[in-house]
Design a protein around this motif. Structure first.
Motif, PDB file in Angstrom:
ATOM      1  N   TYR A  87       0.881  -1.260  -0.156  1.00 29.94           N
ATOM      2  CA  TYR A  87       0.085  -0.051  -0.158  1.00 29.94           C
ATOM      3  C   TYR A  87       0.947   1.402  -0.231  1.00 29.94           C
ATOM      4  O   TYR A  87       1.382   1.410   0.933  1.00 29.94           O
ATOM      5  N   VAL A 114       3.374  -5.254   2.075  1.00 33.71           N
ATOM      6  CA  VAL A 114       2.329  -5.929   3.060  1.00 33.71           C
ATOM      7  C   VAL A 114       2.457  -7.387   2.995  1.00 33.71           C
ATOM      8  O   VAL A 114       2.439  -8.213   3.682  1.00 33.71           O
ATOM      9  N   SER A 166      -1.571  -9.569  13.353  1.00 29.76           N
ATOM     10  CA  SER A 166      -2.250  -8.498  12.980  1.00 29.76           C
ATOM     11  C   SER A 166      -1.459  -7.688  12.001  1.00 29.76           C
ATOM     12  O   SER A 166      -0.150  -7.468  12.281  1.00 29.76           O
ATOM     13  N   GLY A 167      -1.882  -7.266  10.903  1.00 33.30           N
ATOM     14  CA  GLY A 167      -1.374  -6.501  10.024  1.00 33.30           C
ATOM     15  C   GLY A 167      -0.474  -7.025   9.066  1.00 33.30           C
ATOM     16  O   GLY A 167       0.704  -6.529   8.198  1.00 33.30           O
ATOM     17  N   SER A 168      -0.238  -8.597   9.089  1.00 37.00           N
ATOM     18  CA  SER A 168       0.508  -9.351   8.282  1.00 37.00           C
ATOM     19  C   SER A 168      -0.014  -9.459   6.763  1.00 37.00           C
ATOM     20  O   SER A 168       0.712 -10.007   5.969  1.00 37.00           O
ATOM     21  N   GLY A 169      -1.230  -8.912   6.447  1.00 38.26           N
ATOM     22  CA  GLY A 169      -1.618  -8.847   5.170  1.00 38.26           C
ATOM     23  C   GLY A 169      -2.387  -9.972   4.727  1.00 38.26           C
ATOM     24  O   GLY A 169      -2.774 -10.415   3.809  1.00 38.26           O
ATOM     25  N   LYS A 170      -3.446 -10.697   5.832  1.00 38.38           N
ATOM     26  CA  LYS A 170      -4.133 -11.806   5.476  1.00 38.38           C
ATOM     27  C   LYS A 170      -5.416 -11.509   4.679  1.00 38.38           C
ATOM     28  O   LYS A 170      -5.709 -11.878   3.801  1.00 38.38           O
ATOM     29  N   SER A 171      -6.019 -10.344   5.319  1.00 38.90           N
ATOM     30  CA  SER A 171      -7.322  -9.734   4.665  1.00 38.90           C
ATOM     31  C   SER A 171      -6.857  -9.184   3.251  1.00 38.90           C
ATOM     32  O   SER A 171      -7.438  -9.327   2.322  1.00 38.90           O
ATOM     33  N   THR A 172      -5.695  -8.687   2.969  1.00 36.08           N
ATOM     34  CA  THR A 172      -5.093  -8.378   1.921  1.00 36.08           C
ATOM     35  C   THR A 172      -5.060  -9.271   0.822  1.00 36.08           C
ATOM     36  O   THR A 172      -5.475  -9.565  -0.416  1.00 36.08           O
ATOM     37  N   GLU A 178     -12.162 -13.785   8.739  1.00 36.66           N
ATOM     38  CA  GLU A 178     -12.502 -13.964  10.266  1.00 36.66           C
ATOM     39  C   GLU A 178     -14.089 -13.786  10.354  1.00 36.66           C
ATOM     40  O   GLU A 178     -14.926 -13.141  10.956  1.00 36.66           O
ATOM     41  N   HIS A 186      -7.943 -15.488  13.844  1.00 38.76           N
ATOM     42  CA  HIS A 186      -6.823 -15.181  14.704  1.00 38.76           C
ATOM     43  C   HIS A 186      -6.994 -16.180  15.782  1.00 38.76           C
ATOM     44  O   HIS A 186      -6.272 -16.346  16.609  1.00 38.76           O
ATOM     45  N   ARG A 213       4.409  -8.410   9.155  1.00 35.91           N
ATOM     46  CA  ARG A 213       4.496  -7.666   7.716  1.00 35.91           C
ATOM     47  C   ARG A 213       6.081  -7.203   7.341  1.00 35.91           C
ATOM     48  O   ARG A 213       7.008  -6.947   8.425  1.00 35.91           O
ATOM     49  N   ARG A 235       1.204   5.674  10.421  1.00 35.93           N
ATOM     50  CA  ARG A 235       0.869   4.399   9.467  1.00 35.93           C
ATOM     51  C   ARG A 235      -0.306   4.692   8.550  1.00 35.93           C
ATOM     52  O   ARG A 235      -1.104   5.264   9.190  1.00 35.93           O
ATOM     53  N   GLY A 272      -3.584   4.463   7.073  1.00 33.60           N
ATOM     54  CA  GLY A 272      -4.944   4.096   7.612  1.00 33.60           C
ATOM     55  C   GLY A 272      -5.398   3.039   6.605  1.00 33.60           C
ATOM     56  O   GLY A 272      -5.058   3.103   5.329  1.00 33.60           O
ATOM     57  N   ARG A 273      -6.730   2.394   7.025  1.00 36.90           N
ATOM     58  CA  ARG A 273      -7.147   1.547   6.078  1.00 36.90           C
ATOM     59  C   ARG A 273      -8.388   2.130   5.436  1.00 36.90           C
ATOM     60  O   ARG A 273      -9.068   2.783   6.094  1.00 36.90           O
TER      61      ARG A 273
HETATM   62  N1  LIG Z   1      -6.247   0.407   1.905  1.00 37.00           N
HETATM   63  C1  LIG Z   1      -5.268   0.372   2.600  1.00 37.00           C
HETATM   64  N2  LIG Z   1      -4.543   1.292   2.488  1.00 37.00           N
HETATM   65  C2  LIG Z   1      -3.343   1.509   3.131  1.00 37.00           C
HETATM   66  N3  LIG Z   1      -2.928   0.485   3.977  1.00 37.00           N
HETATM   67  C3  LIG Z   1      -3.568  -0.625   4.383  1.00 37.00           C
HETATM   68  C4  LIG Z   1      -4.807  -0.692   3.625  1.00 37.00           C
HETATM   69  N4  LIG Z   1      -5.290  -2.088   3.794  1.00 37.00           N
HETATM   70  C5  LIG Z   1      -4.658  -2.391   4.743  1.00 37.00           C
HETATM   71  N5  LIG Z   1      -3.449  -1.745   5.212  1.00 37.00           N
HETATM   72  C6  LIG Z   1      -2.414  -2.090   5.745  1.00 37.00           C
HETATM   73  O1  LIG Z   1      -1.770  -3.065   5.253  1.00 37.00           O
HETATM   74  C7  LIG Z   1      -1.262  -4.118   6.373  1.00 37.00           C
HETATM   75  C8  LIG Z   1      -2.000  -5.117   6.246  1.00 37.00           C
HETATM   76  O2  LIG Z   1      -3.285  -5.173   6.223  1.00 37.00           O
HETATM   77  P1  LIG Z   1      -4.230  -6.457   6.210  1.00 37.00           P
HETATM   78  O3  LIG Z   1      -5.853  -5.982   6.593  1.00 37.00           O
HETATM   79  O4  LIG Z   1      -4.201  -6.995   5.328  1.00 37.00           O
HETATM   80  O5  LIG Z   1      -3.633  -7.058   7.611  1.00 37.00           O
HETATM   81  P2  LIG Z   1      -4.428  -8.463   8.433  1.00 37.00           P
HETATM   82  O6  LIG Z   1      -3.496  -9.317   8.272  1.00 37.00           O
HETATM   83  O7  LIG Z   1      -5.735  -8.557   8.008  1.00 37.00           O
HETATM   84  O8  LIG Z   1      -4.616  -7.602   9.736  1.00 37.00           O
HETATM   85  P3  LIG Z   1      -5.882  -8.140  10.996  1.00 37.00           P
HETATM   86  O9  LIG Z   1      -5.632  -9.289  11.443  1.00 37.00           O
HETATM   87  O10 LIG Z   1      -5.956  -6.979  11.891  1.00 37.00           O
HETATM   88  O11 LIG Z   1      -7.063  -8.087  10.314  1.00 37.00           O
HETATM   89  C9  LIG Z   1      -1.743  -3.235   7.534  1.00 37.00           C
HETATM   90  O12 LIG Z   1      -0.498  -2.567   8.101  1.00 37.00           O
HETATM   91  C10 LIG Z   1      -2.630  -2.330   7.231  1.00 37.00           C
HETATM   92  O13 LIG Z   1      -2.561  -1.040   8.155  1.00 37.00           O
END
Ligand SMILES: Nc1ncnc2c1ncn2[C@@H]1O[C@H](COP(=O)(O)OP(=O)(O)OP(=O)(O)O)[C@@H](O)[C@H]1O
Ligand SMILES: [Mg+2]
Lengths: 262, 339, 264
Positions: free
Chosen positions: A12, A17, A37-43, A155, A188, A206, A259, A261-262
Motif C-alpha cells: 500500500y 504488505v 495482526s497487519g500481516s496481510g491476511k485480509s489483503t 474472520e 486469529h 509484515r 501508519r 490508515g485503512r
Molecule cells: N487500503 C489500505 N491502504 C493502506 N494500508 C492498508 C490498507 N489496507 C490495509 N493496510 C495496511 O496493510 C497492512 C495489512 O493489512 P491487512 O488488513 O491485510 O492485515 P491483516 O492481516 O488482515 O490484519 P488483521 O489481523 O488486523 O485483520 C496493515 O498494516 C494495514 O494497516
C-alpha cells in the motif's frame, strides 16, 4: 476447484504488505490462514477473490465450478456486510438478482439457503432485528445461495461471542461436509483453525510471507475427541510458538505512529 | 469654593441657552423621496422658510412611497411627502395619517409620465391609448400610482381594467428591462426615464398622463396624532411648505403662449437646490419638472375619487372614509371640494 | 467495631430522554395565539401593526369564501411542485454523480460550493431574461434553490454508504448499475430524505420571492400585494397559509421517511 497463488506481492503505497506468497489451495480443502495482526491476511484474501489487484504475481483457478455455481469465488465478511434496508430473504436474493434465473429456481435457492442456515422463520426480518450470530448466518446463506466454488471467509466468526462461535463452527462444518466446497479461512483463533482446517498457513509479520504450512493430521471427526486432545494441543503449542514472537514484534510495530490508515 | 460657584454659573447659563435654542427651533423630521416633486420642501428648507417658522427640519430619504407612509405611521418621521397609493389609503384609513396639503399633480401640458409601447407592440397595433385592452402593462406593484394611472386610463377610454394584464415588477429598473426584453407590451414611465428611451427608438410614445387623465399625484401628510396634539406646529410647517411651493411654481411651472416651458422667476437660483437634494443634474431635471400648486391646494374631489376607485377594486378597505383622512384646515381654498 | 450503616445509593439517572409530548406542543401554540388575542383586546397591540388573530381568521375566511385562496394556493403549489421536482431530479442525478465519480466530484463540488450561497432571489432578474416573465422563470428559481442542497445531501449520502457494502456487491459480481441502484441509492436515501426536509422549505420560501415579479396569482404575490396595500390582516392570513403549506410539505417528507426508512 483449486486456487493457485503464485509469487504474489503487494504494497500500500510505500508500505509492503505481502511478499512472494505461493499457495495452492487444493480442491475441497479448508485452508486456514493465520498470522499476526497487519500481516496481510485480509489483503491476501482480497487478492484471491479479485477484489484487489496484486502489485506482483498472479492468482488463478483450476478446475470446473460445481453445477449451478453463479459466483465461483464468494466471500463471507467479518462485519457481515448486510444491506440494512433489505430483509433477510432480500439480502440473500441480492446475490441472485442480477442473474437471469427462472423465478421458481430463484425462490427455491433462497428458501434452501435460508433453511440450511436455520433462517426460514426470519425471512422477513430486517438485519437490525437480528443478533450477531443470526446476521452471520444470513451472510453465510447469501454465500451458499450462489453455490460457490471457493469460499473466502475473513474472520467470519470473530465478531461473535464464544458460544455462538462454537455453535456456528459446528453448523458450518456440517454444511461443508456435504458440499466439500474449497475454502480459505482467515482467523486469529487457533482453536477455530484447528477445528476447521485441513492445513494451516502461517504468515509472518509484515511484510507477510508464508512461514509454514501445517497439515492438521487428525481427522475432523476426531478432533474434539479426548483421545486426540494431546496431538491437538501439540499442534496448538507449535502454532503458538510460531506466532508468539511475530505477534510480539508486530504488536510493537502497531504502536508506531504515522501508519497508513485503512 | 469659588471654582464650584463658577461652574454652576456656567451650567446655569448653558441651560438658559439650550432652553432658548429649543424655544426658537422645534425639531421636525420629514420623510421624502429624492424627486423634484418634493421641490417645495427642499426650497422651504434651503431658503429658510422652515427656520423662519421656528422649525429645525431634518430629512429622512427613502426610495419608495410605501416606506415614507410607514415612517410617518410609526412616528419615525413627523411629516411625509410622496405619491398616493392604495397602501397609503389603507394606513390613513385606520386613523394613522392625515393629508394636509398637495404635492405634485398630473395636469395637461406637463409631461411627467409617458405611456410607452414597445416597438413590437406598436407594430402589432398598440398605437393609441384605446389599444391597451388585450395587452400587458408593467407596473411596480399592485396598489401603486402606476396601477392607478392605468385604472384612470381604463375609466377614460371606457374599457375594463381586467382586459389589461398588469405585471407587477417591483421597481422601475425591472420595468424597463422587462419592456426592453419585450416581456410586456407597454408601460407608464417618468419622463426622465421615458424620453431617452423614446429617443433611442426603444419605445414609442403614446401620450402623457397629464393630458389624458389629470390627477392629484401626491400629498403632504402627517400622522393623526400630530394633527390632534400639535396642531399649531402643523400650521407653521404647512405655511413654510406653501411658501416653498409658491416659489417652486413661479420658477418651474411657467409656460409661454404656445404652452412651451419657460424659466420663471428665480429659476437659476432654485435649480441648484433641486440639484442638491435630488442628486440629479439640472439638464435631466429640466425635462420633467412636475406641476405643483402654488399654495399647496389639493384637488379634493380627485382624492375622493381615488379612494372610491381603490375601494371598487377591493384594494382599499371599504371602511376607509375619504373625508376623514383629509384635514383641509391648514390651506385656504382647496380646489374641487365636494359639498 | 460495629458494621457501618447501610446508605441507599442516590438515584442519578433519568432525563435527557426524547418523549413525544403532543399536548405540550399544541398548548404552546394555543397559548401563543391566546396571548396575542389578549394583547389585542387589551389595546396593548395596535391593530395597525399587529392585527388580532380573530381579524386574521376573518381575512382567511373571506379569502376562502371568495375562492381567492384556492386560486392562489393552486398557483403556488403548481410552481412549488414543478420547481421542486425539477430541482430534485437534477440535484439527485448530479449528487449521485458527484458521490460516485471522482472526476464529477472534482469538477462539481467547487461549483456547487460557489453557486449554492448565491441568493436565488438576487439572480431572479437574470432568470427573467433567460426564461421570460411567466412560469418558467419562477419554476427555474425554485429549481435552482432546490438543486444545490439536493446535490450536497445526495453526495453526502453516497459518502455515508459503507465502502464494505460496495465491495460486497462487487464480490458477488453485481454489475455497476446494480451496485448503484441496489446499494448506493438506498444507502444514500436517509441523507437524501433529510435534504428533502430542507428543500421543501426552501421551495416555499422561494415561491414567495419568485412571485414578487410578474405574478398576479400565488400566495407570494398575494402576501406581497397585501404588504403593498398595507392590509396587515390579509398579509398575516397569507403567512398562515404559507406556513401551513410548509408544514404539510414537511409532513409529507416525514411520511416518506416512515415508509421508505422502515428498516431503521
Ligand atoms: N487500503 C489500505 N491502504 C493502506 N494500508 C492498508 C490498507 N489496507 C490495509 N493496510 C495496511 O496493510 C497492512 C495489512 O493489512 P491487512 O488488513 O491485510 O492485515 P491483516 O492481516 O488482515 O490484519 P488483521 O489481523 O488486523 O485483520 C496493515 O498494516 C494495514 O494497516
Ligand atoms: Mg484482516
Amino acid at each position: 476447484m483449486e486456487l493457485l497463488v503464485e509469487g504474489v506481492s503487494h504494497a500500500y503505497g510505500a508500505l509492503p504488505v505481502l511478499e512472494g506468497i505461493d499457495l495452492a489451495v487444493r480442491p475441497g480443502e479448508i485452508l486456514s490462514l493465520i498470522g499476526p495482526s497487519g500481516s496481510g491476511k485480509s489483503t491476501l484474501l482480497g487478492i484471491m477473490g479479485g477484489l484487489l489487484r496484486p502489485y506482483a504475481g498472479r492468482v488463478s483457478t483450476r478446475g470446473r465450478p460445481p453445477a449451478g455455481c453463479l459466483n465461483p469465488l464468494t466471500y463471507v465478511f467479518q462485519d457481515f456486510a448486510l444491506l440494512p434496508w433489505r430483509s433477510v430473504a432480500g439480502n440473500v436474493s441480492l446475490a441472485l438478482d442480477h442473474h437471469r434465473l427462472p423465478a421458481g429456481e430463484r425462490r427455491e435457492r433462497v428458501a434452501d439457503a435460508l433453511a440450511r442456515m436455520g433462517l426460514a422463520d426470519f425471512a422477513a426480518a430486517f438485519p437490525r432485528q437480528l443478533s450477531g450470530g443470526m446476521r452471520q448466518r444470513v451472510g453465510i446463506a447469501r454465500a451458499l445461495v450462489v453455490r460457490p466454488a471457493v469460499l473466502l471467509l475473513d474472520e467470519p466468526l470473530s465478531a461473535l461471542d464464544a458460544q455462538t462461535r462454537d455453535l456456528l463452527t459446528e453448523e458450518f462444518l456440517a454444511i461443508w461436509q456435504r458440499e466439500r466446497t474449497t475454502a480459505v479461512h482467515v482467523t486469529h483463533n487457533l482453536g477455530e483453525a484447528l477445528r476447521l482446517a485441513d492445513r494451516i498457513a502461517v504468515l509472518s509479520r509484515r511484510p507477510g510471507r508464508v512461514r509454514e504450512i501445517l497439515p492438521v493430521d487428525v481427522p475432523r471427526e476426531e478432533r474434539s475427541a479426548a483421545a486426540r486432545a494431546g496431538r491437538i494441543a501439540e499442534l496448538h503449542a507449535h502454532l503458538w510458538a510460531l506466532l508468539r514472537d511475530e505477534a510480539r514484534a508486530a504488536d510493537l510495530e502497531l504502536a508506531e505512529p504515522a501508519r497508513g490508515g485503512r | 469654593m469659588a471654582r464650584r460657584h463658577a461652574f454652576s454659573v456656567f451650567l446655569a447659563s448653558l441651560g438658559v441657552l439650550l432652553a432658548a435654542a429649543s424655544a426658537c427651533a422645534e425639531a421636525v423630521s420629514v420623510a421624502a423621496l429624492r424627486l423634484s416633486s418634493s421641490g417645495p420642501l427642499f426650497i422651504a428648507q434651503d431658503r429658510g422658510h422652515f427656520a423662519a417658522e421656528g422649525l429645525e427640519v431634518t430629512f429622512r430619504f427613502f426610495t419608495a412611497a410605501q416606506p415614507v407612509a410607514v415612517a410617518v405611521t410609526t412616528g419615525d418621521a413627523d411629516f411625509g411627502v410622496t405619491g398616493l397609493t392604495a397602501g397609503f389609503y389603507n394606513l390613513a384609513g385606520k386613523g394613522a395619517l392625515r393629508i394636509v396639503a398637495a404635492q405634485s399633480a398630473d395636469v395637461p401640458g406637463f409631461h411627467l409620465s409617458a405611456y410607452l409601447a414597445t416597438p413590437r407592440a406598436w407594430d402589432a397595433g398598440l398605437r393609441s391609448l384605446a389599444d391597451f385592452p388585450g395587452r400587458s402593462v408593467g407596473i411596480t406593484q399592485t396598489g401603486s400610482t402606476f396601477h392607478y394611472m392605468i385604472g384612470l386610463l381604463a375609466r377614460k377610454e371606457g374599457f375594463a381594467l381586467a382586459r389589461v394584464r398588469l405585471v407587477p415588477l417591483q421597481s422601475i429598473p425591472n420595468m424597463v428591462s422587462a419592456f426592453k426584453g419585450g416581456q410586456v407590451d407597454g408601460l407608464i414611465l417618468p419622463s426622465s426615464v421615458a424620453l431617452p428611451m423614446i429617443e433611442a427608438g426603444e419605445g414609442r410614445l403614446l401620450g402623457w398622463v397629464g393630458d389624458a387623465t389629470p390627477w392629484q399625484l401626491g400629498a403632504l401628510f402627517t400622522s393623526g396624532r400630530t394633527v390632534a396634539d400639535r396642531r399649531p406646529l402643523v400650521a407653521r410647517f404647512v405655511r413654510a411648505y406653501a411658501r416653498g411651493a409658491a416659489e417652486y411654481h413661479a420658477a418651474f411651472n411657467q409656460r409661454d403662449a404656445a404652452g412651451r416651458p419657460v424659466a420663471g422667476e428665480g429659476y437659476a437660483a432654485l435649480m441648484p437646490i433641486l440639484e442638491k437634494y435630488t442628486q440629479q443634474p439640472a439638464a435631466r431635471l429640466a425635462t420633467g419638472l412636475p406641476w405643483v400648486d402654488p399654495a399647496g391646494r389639493l384637488d379634493v374631489g380627485d382624492i375622493r375619487d381615488q379612494v372610491a376607485w381603490w375601494q371598487a377594486q377591493k384594494m382599499v378597505d371599504p371602511a376607509v372614509d375619504a373625508a376623514a383622512i383629509l384635514d383641509l384646515g391648514f390651506v385656504e381654498g382647496h380646489r374641487n371640494v365636494p359639498r | 467495631m460495629s458494621a457501618p450503616e447501610a446508605r441507599p445509593v442516590p438515584f442519578r439517572g433519568g432525563g435527557f430522554v426524547r418523549r413525544p409530548r403532543r399536548l405540550v406542543s399544541l398548548s404552546a401554540l394555543f397559548g401563543l395565539v391566546l396571548a396575542w388575542q389578549a394583547a389585542s383586546w387589551s389595546g396593548l397591540a395596535n391593530p395597525l401593526f399587529l392585527p388580532a388573530p380573530a381579524m386574521v381568521a376573518a381575512a382567511l375566511w373571506e379569502l376562502a369564501r371568495s375562492g381567492a385562496l384556492a386560486q392562489h394556493l393552486l398557483a403556488s403549489l403548481g410552481r412549488v411542485a414543478g420547481g421542486w421536482l425539477i430541482g430534485t431530479g437534477l440535484g439527485l442525478a448530479a449528487g449521485l454523480a458527484v458521490g460516485i465519480f471522482a472526476t464529477a466530484r472534482a469538477a462539481g463540488m467547487p461549483l456547487v460550493s460557489a453557486l449554492f450561497p448565491i441568493p436565488k432571489i438576487a439572480v431572479l432578474p437574470l432568470f427573467i431574461l433567460w426564461f421570460g416573465i411567466g412560469e418558467p422563470s419562477k419554476v427555474a428559481t425554485i429549481a435552482a434553490g432546490v438543486f444545490f442542497p439536493t446535490v450536497i445531501a445526495a453526495a453526502g449520502g453516497v459518502d455515508a454508504v459503507p465502502r464494505s457494502l460496495v465491495r460486497m456487491g462487487q464480490s458477488f459480481g453485481l454489475p455497476a448499475w446494480a451496485i448503484v441502484w441496489r446499494i448506493v441509492v438506498p444507502g444514500a436515501l436517509p441523507s437524501v430524505l433529510a435534504g428533502f426536509r430542507i428543500t421543501v422549505a426552501i421551495a416555499v420560501i422561494l415561491v414567495v420571492a419568485a412571485e414578487m415579479i410578474g405574478a398576479d396569482t400565488g400566495l407570494g404575490a398575494f402576501v406581497l400585494m397585501a404588504g403593498n396595500l398595507m392590509r396587515t390582516d390579509q398579509l398575516l392570513a397569507g403567512v398562515v397559509v404559507l406556513s401551513l403549506v410548509g408544514l404539510s410539505a414537511a409532513g409529507l417528507v416525514s411520511l416518506a421517511e416512515r415508509l421508505l426508512l422502515r428498516w431503521r
